[in-house]
Motif scaffolding. Structure first.
Motif, PDB file in Angstrom:
ATOM      1  N   GLN A   1       0.826  -1.208   0.000  1.00  0.00           N
ATOM      2  CA  GLN A   1       0.000   0.000   0.000  1.00  0.00           C
ATOM      3  C   GLN A   1       0.859   1.256   0.000  1.00  0.00           C
ATOM      4  O   GLN A   1       0.504   2.255  -0.627  1.00  0.00           O
ATOM      5  N   GLU A   2       1.993   1.192   0.693  1.00  0.00           N
ATOM      6  CA  GLU A   2       2.858   2.374   0.771  1.00  0.00           C
ATOM      7  C   GLU A   2       4.306   1.946   0.983  1.00  0.00           C
ATOM      8  O   GLU A   2       4.585   1.006   1.734  1.00  0.00           O
TER       9      GLU A   2
ATOM     10  N   ARG B   1       2.358   5.804  -2.531  1.00  0.00           N
ATOM     11  CA  ARG B   1       1.163   5.026  -2.206  1.00  0.00           C
ATOM     12  C   ARG B   1       0.580   4.360  -3.451  1.00  0.00           C
ATOM     13  O   ARG B   1       0.539   4.965  -4.526  1.00  0.00           O
ATOM     14  N   ASP B   2       0.152   3.124  -3.275  1.00  0.00           N
ATOM     15  CA  ASP B   2      -0.562   2.407  -4.314  1.00  0.00           C
ATOM     16  C   ASP B   2      -2.020   2.854  -4.307  1.00  0.00           C
ATOM     17  O   ASP B   2      -2.491   3.450  -3.331  1.00  0.00           O
ATOM     18  N   ARG B   3      -2.775   2.561  -5.363  1.00  0.00           N
ATOM     19  CA  ARG B   3      -4.201   2.867  -5.352  1.00  0.00           C
ATOM     20  C   ARG B   3      -4.922   1.946  -4.376  1.00  0.00           C
ATOM     21  O   ARG B   3      -4.414   0.886  -3.999  1.00  0.00           O
ATOM     22  N   ALA B   4      -6.103   2.344  -3.966  1.00  0.00           N
ATOM     23  CA  ALA B   4      -6.886   1.548  -3.022  1.00  0.00           C
ATOM     24  C   ALA B   4      -7.487   0.338  -3.728  1.00  0.00           C
ATOM     25  O   ALA B   4      -7.619   0.301  -4.964  1.00  0.00           O
ATOM     26  N   PHE B   5      -7.864  -0.670  -2.946  1.00  0.00           N
ATOM     27  CA  PHE B   5      -8.600  -1.799  -3.491  1.00  0.00           C
ATOM     28  C   PHE B   5      -9.883  -1.304  -4.158  1.00  0.00           C
ATOM     29  O   PHE B   5     -10.543  -0.391  -3.670  1.00  0.00           O
TER      30      PHE B   5
ATOM     31  N   ASP C   1      -8.902  -7.623  -8.136  1.00  0.00           N
ATOM     32  CA  ASP C   1      -7.619  -7.100  -7.653  1.00  0.00           C
ATOM     33  C   ASP C   1      -6.777  -8.201  -7.018  1.00  0.00           C
ATOM     34  O   ASP C   1      -5.557  -8.265  -7.225  1.00  0.00           O
ATOM     35  N   ILE C   2      -7.410  -9.075  -6.233  1.00  0.00           N
ATOM     36  CA  ILE C   2      -6.660 -10.158  -5.586  1.00  0.00           C
ATOM     37  C   ILE C   2      -6.085 -11.107  -6.627  1.00  0.00           C
ATOM     38  O   ILE C   2      -4.916 -11.526  -6.536  1.00  0.00           O
TER      39      ILE C   2
ATOM     40  N   GLU D   1      -1.319  -4.122   2.756  1.00  0.00           N
ATOM     41  CA  GLU D   1      -2.755  -4.215   2.999  1.00  0.00           C
ATOM     42  C   GLU D   1      -3.261  -5.537   2.454  1.00  0.00           C
ATOM     43  O   GLU D   1      -3.015  -5.878   1.294  1.00  0.00           O
ATOM     44  N   THR D   2      -3.965  -6.277   3.307  1.00  0.00           N
ATOM     45  CA  THR D   2      -4.468  -7.606   2.955  1.00  0.00           C
ATOM     46  C   THR D   2      -5.990  -7.606   2.945  1.00  0.00           C
ATOM     47  O   THR D   2      -6.620  -6.969   3.797  1.00  0.00           O
TER      48      THR D   2
END
Length: 341
Positions: free
Chosen positions: A131-132, A137-141, A147-148, A186-187
């Motif tokens: 995530q960071e 920072r990566d984009r949000a889910f 995405d997974i 982030e999982t």
């Protein structure tokens, strides 16, 4: 591994893939090469678990124990050398493959690939992204299942390729300076039924936290929006319940799929703080705990300028282990097995 139901498919290609995701690659990882060939020696026949303990061996074929000889008695900053001395009185194995090493996660990743495959057969998906890292920072889910699936095919697990390139540049720059960086993982877990977990000591949060904080380098965990939620009022934080196609859902997921320590059927989401790799090439201050002297230390050897992109599959694996235990406790150990003959 013990407690595996008989009849679970063992996908050796998936085991190899998960080990690949853990393996160092390029300038963002250590120069040490870990091919991680594995061999299953018991607990499997004809590609299925037998129900007896499964033993999987991974030889550590690229070790250089001599790199640690010059560090005898020196407490590497950020490492467990001093605390191990206090606990084990000098009998600890101070070489790089000991039980304070990230190397222990290879066995975890390999064995839990069996669980990840079994969970996927039940419609349960697990994925983690960086995530960071280094302020990037990566984009949000978004669409979680898509995405997974995307993340689980990526060596450097991000949802935004441009963010990934910037993160790599940050990691490589730190490595070029003999330093390191950390970040946030982030999982997300989808497909879980409502009703897993207990309302007291064995809450879903406490079991996941216990497991995640056992991973070397993990220094914090929060669920849903976590610490960010303390700035909200209850009216802003609460997840409103609704009916959708006969199923109870929540309009938002700020609680991370857990109420009262029990899954509510929404995706379980949490974040992990990953510290910068403690082995760096810059000179630091330390002590020789054998002679009682203050000394400088400069660490040689082969080390990662960042570990979070490799730790992401470790987080996935540990999540699979906890989720499998929760399901077995709720529905019995046969829950993850293939259809009975």
């Amino acid at each position: 591994m013990d407690g595996l139901a008989p009849g679970i498919t063992v996908d050796t290609d998936l085991i190899a893939h998960q080990l690949l995701l853990r393996r160092p690659a390029g300038k963002t990882g250590t120069a040490r090469r870990e091919e991680d060939p594995f061999r299953i020696v018991s607990g499997m026949v004809n590609g299925k678990t037998t129900g007896t303990p499964l033993c999987l061996l991974i030889p550590n074929s690229n070790q250089r124990s001599g790199d640690y000889a010059a560090l005898s008695g020196l407490a590497r900053p950020g490492h467990a050398d001093y605390t191990a001395q206090c606990k084990y009185h000098g009998f600890q194995d101070a070489r790089g493959g000991g039980h304070f090493s990230g190397r222990i996660t290879a066995a975890l990743v390999a064995s839990c690939a069996i669980l990840a495959g079994a969970l996927k057969q039940k419609g349960i998906l697990i994925g983690t992204h960086v995530q960071e890292c280094g302020g990037v920072r990566d984009r949000a889910f978004g669409n979680l299942n898509e995405d997974i699936t995307h993340l689980n095919g990526q060596v450097f697990a991000v949802l935004d390729d441009a963010a990934g390139e910037s993160m790599r540049a940050v990691i490589e720059a730190a490595g070029a300076e003999g330093d390191s960086v950390g970040g946030i993982l982030e999982t997300a877990v989808t497909g879980l039924p409502a009703g897993l977990g207990e309302p007291w000591f064995d809450t879903v949060e406490s079991l996941l936290a216990h497991a995640m904080l056992s991973i070397p380098g993990i220094k914090g965990i929060d669920f849903g929006i976590g610490f960010d939620g303390v700035r909200l009022r209850g009216s802003e934080y609460n997840d409103a319940f609704r009916m959708e196609n006969g199923t109870v859902i929540t309009e938002t997921n700020r609680n991370g799929g857990i109420n009262g320590g029990i899954t509510n059927g929404m995706p379980v989401c949490f974040r992990l703080a990953v510290k910068p790799t403690p082995s760096i090439y810059k000179e630091q201050k330390t002590v020789d705990f054998l002679t009682g002297e203050n000394k400088p230390i400069a660490i040689a050897g082969r080390h990662d300028p960042a570990i979070l992109h490799r730790a992401r599959v470790v987080a996935d694996s540990m999540t699979a282990l906890v989720i499998a235990d929760l399901l077995a406790g709720r529905y019995g150990t046969d829950y993850l097995a293939d259809e009975r003959k």
